[in-house]
Design an enzyme around this catalytic site. Structure first.
Site, PDB file in Angstrom:
ATOM      1  N   HIS A  41      -5.907  15.162 -35.356  1.00 22.05           N
ATOM      2  CA  HIS A  41      -7.105  15.375 -36.162  1.00 22.05           C
ATOM      3  C   HIS A  41      -6.994  16.708 -36.907  1.00 22.05           C
ATOM      4  CE1 HIS A  41     -11.465  16.226 -36.890  1.00 22.05           C
ATOM      5  NE2 HIS A  41     -11.463  14.920 -37.127  1.00 22.05           N
ATOM      6  N   SER A  85     -10.114 -17.161 -14.381  1.00 24.10           N
ATOM      7  CA  SER A  85     -11.382 -17.879 -14.309  1.00 24.10           C
ATOM      8  C   SER A  85     -12.038 -17.967 -15.686  1.00 24.10           C
ATOM      9  CB  SER A  85     -12.335 -17.189 -13.341  1.00 24.10           C
ATOM     10  OG  SER A  85     -13.599 -17.815 -13.334  1.00 24.10           O
TER      11      SER A  85
END
Length: 416
Positions: free
Chosen positions: A162, A339
């Protein structure tokens, strides 16, 4: 006037995109005009309201095309906190120290800090931190701690860091080595190694970027530590600050990437609160090790507290907004491996359960992802659930179902 404001906003945006300077006449409708005898108070308020309303329409239009900047604009749920805007809340000084300034929100702030400390694996009695005004302030504080610990240290940071890191090096008058980056944007540890070996006689202050500004790359923290050890730097010869403005909130929940944790030899972590979390004002969080903060601690008599932060007066609303969103976003849920059934907290609203045809058992409900269930349907369900949770629970902590689904699956403010 509303039409003219829309034209002006569009002209402003067009010129801003083209990098042109803005002539003063494009700001005429936004000038501060003093009251005069020709305009009564009611007319004045009506004029101001129309201007703000038109600007709000402009923001709604622009946010629908908001793709290139890292900020979450799902902020409607914060309207529940709008009544707090009637108070001037100032968290001046250290968040863990009381002061004679009674209008503060430090209890909320500490609640937020405790949550992030748990997220990043540091015990309550071992960390210190505060809610900042944004990611740059977090970087300022983290690098300052490194410099105070290692006054002769060299700052090492990737060329894709940055922009604030290079500004910080200039502000603190620190020697700075810019490290090359790989094609994917992460720090090139071969180049880091070469530059560390050249400067073995001086300590190293390393900035690690967890989610680079443009490519979204994550510097390899584990490899950086190995590189420091390879070059002969012991733990007391280096300081690592992690600029995790966006990904610091994401990485801890991903199983396939190395953990960002204080169990590793890092000195500080900073994130932005207005990016992934979507706080409507710029803010952030800085967490460091408690033993470091004494270097910056100064007692200030006339505010009856201790000065340990970069800024003096600090926004007291930000911690409340962060506290609120962390509480409403944390939904206890469980998905067993392989699942298609997702278990979560039971909604306390029979009408909601009936509308979405949910099955419930005790404190639990579940959703079954069958072939007819589309992403759009799930998005609508989640939006409805999050919105209704604000109504059901207000600012209280929603019911925790960790006992039913296991603590490891609970992301409430207590178990996250």
């Amino acid at each position: 006037m509303a039409a003219q404001l829309s034209v002006n906003c569009n002209k402003f945006n067009k010129k801003a995109r083209n990098g042109e300077d803005q002539p003063s006449d494009h700001y005429d409708d936004f000038a501060v005009v003093e009251a005069n005898d020709e305009e009564c108070a009611v007319e004045r308020v009506d004029r101001l309201t129309k201007t703000v309303t038109q600007f709000q329409k402009h923001l709604r239009e622009r946010v629908s095309y908001y793709l290139g900047y890292p900020a979450n604009h799902n902020c409607e749920h914060y309207l529940a906190l709008s009544t707090l805007l009637q108070f001037n809340i100032n968290n001046v000084g250290d968040p863990f120290k009381e002061s004679d300034h009674g209008l503060h929100s430090k209890k909320f702030e500490v609640g937020v800090l405790d949550w992030f400390a748990r997220l990043w694996g540091i015990d309550k009695d071992e960390y210190w931190g505060y809610v900042t005004n944004g990611g740059t302030e977090g970087n300022l504080h983290g690098i300052l701690l490194g410099r105070e610990l290692l006054p002769n240290g060299i700052l090492y940071t990737s060329k894709e860091s940055h922009y604030s890191l290079f500004k910080i090096a200039r502000m603190y008058r620190m020697d700075c080595e810019t490290i090359a980056s790989l094609a994917n944007g992460e720090m090139d540890c071969d180049d880091l190694r070469d530059k560390l070996l050249i400067n073995q006689d001086r300590p190293a202050i390393i900035n690690i970027t967890i989610g680079t500004t443009f490519k979204g790359a994550m510097d390899d923290l584990d490899l950086v530590v190995k590189t420091l050890k390879y070059c002969g730097f012991s733990d007391n010869q280096f300081y690592i600050h992690c600029d995790a403005a966006i990904f610091g909130f994401v990485v801890p929940f991903l199983k396939q990437v190395p953990k960002l944790t204080f169990k590793k030899p890092i000195g500080s972590v900073s994130i932005s609160g207005h990016k992934f979390l979507g706080c409507p004002m710029p803010c952030g969080v800085l967490i460091t090790r408690k033993r470091y903060i004494d270097m910056l601690s100064t007692s200030i008599e006339y505010i009856a507290t201790v000065d340990t932060t970069i800024s003096g007066s600090r926004n007291g609303h930000s911690p409340i907004f962060l506290w609120y969103v962390l509480n409403i976003k944390g939904i206890s849920s469980m998905l067993n491996e392989m699942s298609i059934t997702v278990v979560f907290e039971r909604p306390p609203d029979r009408e909601f359960i009936h509308q979405w045809q949910l099955q419930c058992l005790g404190n639990m409900a579940h959703v079954v992802i069958m072939p007819h269930v589309t992403v759009e349907m799930l998005d609508r369900f989640l939006c409805d659930l999050v919105r209704k949770r604000n109504i059901w629970h207000g600012i209280r902590q929603p019911r925790c179902v960790a006992e039913d689904i296991g603590i490891c699956n609970c992301v409430c403010s207590v178990h996250a």
